[in-house]
Structures are given as structure tokens and as C-alpha cells.
Design a protein around this motif. Sequence first.
Motif, mmCIF file in Angstrom:
data_model
loop_
_atom_site.group_PDB
_atom_site.id
_atom_site.type_symbol
_atom_site.label_atom_id
_atom_site.label_comp_id
_atom_site.label_asym_id
_atom_site.label_seq_id
_atom_site.Cartn_x
_atom_site.Cartn_y
_atom_site.Cartn_z
ATOM 1 N N ALA A 194 0.835 -1.212 0.000
ATOM 2 C CA ALA A 194 0.000 0.000 0.000
ATOM 3 C C ALA A 194 0.864 1.255 0.000
ATOM 4 N N ALA A 195 1.984 1.230 0.721
ATOM 5 C CA ALA A 195 2.869 2.400 0.793
ATOM 6 C C ALA A 195 3.549 2.690 -0.532
ATOM 7 N N LEU A 196 3.690 1.681 -1.387
ATOM 8 C CA LEU A 196 4.325 1.901 -2.685
ATOM 9 C C LEU A 196 3.601 2.968 -3.495
ATOM 10 N N SER A 197 2.276 3.006 -3.377
ATOM 11 C CA SER A 197 1.488 3.917 -4.212
ATOM 12 C C SER A 197 1.774 5.392 -3.909
ATOM 13 N N PRO A 198 1.614 5.869 -2.663
ATOM 14 C CA PRO A 198 1.893 7.290 -2.422
ATOM 15 C C PRO A 198 3.359 7.657 -2.594
ATOM 16 N N VAL A 199 4.266 6.764 -2.232
ATOM 17 C CA VAL A 199 5.695 7.060 -2.396
ATOM 18 C C VAL A 199 6.035 7.259 -3.867
ATOM 19 N N SER A 200 5.565 6.352 -4.716
ATOM 20 C CA SER A 200 5.848 6.453 -6.151
ATOM 21 C C SER A 200 5.178 7.675 -6.758
ATOM 22 N N ALA A 201 3.953 7.988 -6.312
ATOM 23 C CA ALA A 201 3.260 9.171 -6.824
ATOM 24 C C ALA A 201 4.027 10.446 -6.470
ATOM 25 N N LEU A 202 4.556 10.515 -5.265
ATOM 26 C CA LEU A 202 5.335 11.691 -4.868
ATOM 27 C C LEU A 202 6.617 11.808 -5.685
ATOM 28 N N VAL A 203 7.234 10.668 -5.977
ATOM 29 C CA VAL A 203 8.434 10.699 -6.824
ATOM 30 C C VAL A 203 8.081 11.249 -8.203
ATOM 31 N N GLY A 204 6.958 10.806 -8.761
ATOM 32 C CA GLY A 204 6.518 11.336 -10.050
ATOM 33 C C GLY A 204 6.258 12.833 -9.995
ATOM 34 N N MET A 205 5.668 13.309 -8.902
ATOM 35 C CA MET A 205 5.431 14.741 -8.748
ATOM 36 C C MET A 205 6.739 15.523 -8.674
ATOM 37 N N GLY A 206 7.688 14.999 -7.916
ATOM 38 C CA GLY A 206 8.973 15.671 -7.795
ATOM 39 C C GLY A 206 9.693 15.774 -9.129
ATOM 40 N N MET A 207 9.676 14.672 -9.903
ATOM 41 C CA MET A 207 10.307 14.694 -11.219
ATOM 42 C C MET A 207 9.611 15.684 -12.150
ATOM 43 N N ALA A 208 8.287 15.721 -12.102
ATOM 44 C CA ALA A 208 7.539 16.635 -12.970
ATOM 45 C C ALA A 208 7.806 18.090 -12.611
ATOM 46 N N ALA A 209 7.917 18.393 -11.310
ATOM 47 C CA ALA A 209 8.175 19.765 -10.883
ATOM 48 C C ALA A 209 9.544 20.248 -11.333
ATOM 49 N N VAL A 210 10.502 19.334 -11.419
ATOM 50 C CA VAL A 210 11.857 19.703 -11.824
ATOM 51 C C VAL A 210 11.993 19.748 -13.342
ATOM 52 N N ILE A 211 11.480 18.721 -14.038
ATOM 53 C CA ILE A 211 11.711 18.579 -15.482
ATOM 54 C C ILE A 211 10.677 19.355 -16.294
ATOM 55 N N ARG A 212 9.402 19.227 -15.960
ATOM 56 C CA ARG A 212 8.304 19.961 -16.596
ATOM 57 C C ARG A 212 8.152 19.641 -18.075
ATOM 58 N N HIS A 213 8.476 18.436 -18.465
ATOM 59 C CA HIS A 213 8.297 17.968 -19.841
ATOM 60 C C HIS A 213 7.713 16.567 -19.766
#
Length: 295
Positions: A194-213
Motif C-alpha cells: 500500500a505504501a508503494l502507491s503514495p511514495v511512487s506518486a510523490l516521486v513522479g510529482m517531484g520529477m515533474a516539478a523539476v523537469i516539466r516535460h
Amino acid sequence: MTEPTPTPAPESTPAPATPMTVAVEVPDLEPRARFADLLAAEWIKLWSLRSTIWAFTATMLAVLGVTASAAYADYQNWPGYGAQHQQYFRMFGAAGDSFPMGSATLLVLGAGAIGAITVLGEYTTGLIRTTFTAVPARRSVMVAKVGVVAATTGVFGVLVALFSFGVAQLILSGRGADAGLGHHGVLRLLAASAALSPVSALVGMGMAAVIRHSVLTIVATVVLLFVLPSLLSSRKHLTVTILHTTVLQAWRRLSFDPSPTDPWQWTTTGAWTVLAGWALAATVLAVLTPNHRDQ
């Protein structure tokens, strides 16, 4: 001799009175957004994206499909298992079929994509400019976004883990090889999954905030969460140490007890710390990066 008549002093002109300034309190016609309002706005934006519902649905079906396939394979092979193998499977295999490695991998990739979409959806459409114009406190906006995504994907992770467990045990019950929630390691496996889901989602958010592509963000998220762990060797101390800091490897340590003969053992506390560290680092990136960069 006549004394001169003294000249009268000119009358001083009184200084004009200084007008008094009276402070009038003008009512705030547009009050600052409360944090609860930001949470509500982010909730609406999350579910207004069509891709959000499709991503959640596709991830759920993919995870359950892999779980059902793994459980059904053991269901079919059960008559060929010897008595010792059947006993071993009841002790360890039944729990493992509840959420196999393939299911964990798909959940990581799906949740990571969902997290990235929540940020990229605004940047690619230009809606982020409207958002930051309406609420200049960018950090507060991103904190609200992180909170909504973490909570939503957290609930989603719990549902996926429970449904996956139910599907596997329903199939295995046909052979009398199913395991209950009180079985050894089941609750920890479900919690880690269950913890995999929010952790992975936050990683995706962090990457998107930095890369923005869009494309680069998805590629970076997949590489970070899936490709990198698969490239690291488990036979060398240095690469094993790096491997232990990855999300999937931390989940694996929490879900399955290591063999006593495995070199370089590590603890469940260390694995939980790794997951928490990824979530914290990704949150910092997602919250602070837009505060220092223009959209």
C-alpha cells in the motif's frame, strides 16, 4: 529733539491647520485563500483530468491481472507439488502470491505516472499561470497538491493491496492453500504494498516539478523507480548498498523475509526509512522547485 516713533511689529500670520488623516479600513473584497480552499481546488483539478481516472483504473486492473496469473499458476501446479513443497508454499508462497513482484512493479509505474500527471497537466496547458496568479503563495499551492495526491494514492494503494490479496486467496482456496490476514508476514506485505502507491506518486510529482516535460518526466520516473534497480548487481557490496536505497528493493525487504544465507542483510527499519526518505525528498522537490523558478 524728537524721538523716532517705533515701528509696530508685523502681525504673524497663523499657520494653516494640518488636515487630520483618518484611516478608513476598507473591507477585503478578495480574502486570501484558506488552505482548506486550496485542498478543495486541488481535489477538483485532480479529478477533472480524464487521464486520472483512466490511470487509476488501468493500474488496478494490471496489478490484479498479474496477481491472478501468479496465483492461478500455483493453483494449476499444485497437484505436482510434493508434500514438503506444499507445506512450504502454505507457509510462505501463499502470502507471496498475494502481491508478487510483477504487481509491485506495475503499481510503482502506475502511481508514479499519476503523480507526474497531476503536475504536468497544469504546466502543459498553462493553467499553472492562472493558479499562481490567483494564489501567489506557490509553496502553499504545492503543499496542497502534494497532500491531495498523497492521500488519494494512499487510499488507492490500500485498496489495491486488499483486492490483490483477496483475488489471490480466492484462487488458492480451491486447493486449500490460501492464507488469512493473520498469516506470517501478510500484514507487513500489505502495508508495504500500500505504501508503494503514495511514495511512487510523490516521486513522479517531484520529477515533474523539476523537469516539466511530459515525455522526459515519465522516462526519468521509470528509470529511477524501475530501470535503475534492475541494473544493479546483488553480488557486490557497493551495488547492493545502492540497491538497498531504491523503492522496489525496500518493498521487497519488507514483503519477503531474506534467506539466512543472503550476504549483506538489512533490517525492516532500514527499508521503512528508505521509503520515508524517498517520499520526503520528492515532497521537498515538488514544493520548493516552483517557488524558485518561473512557470
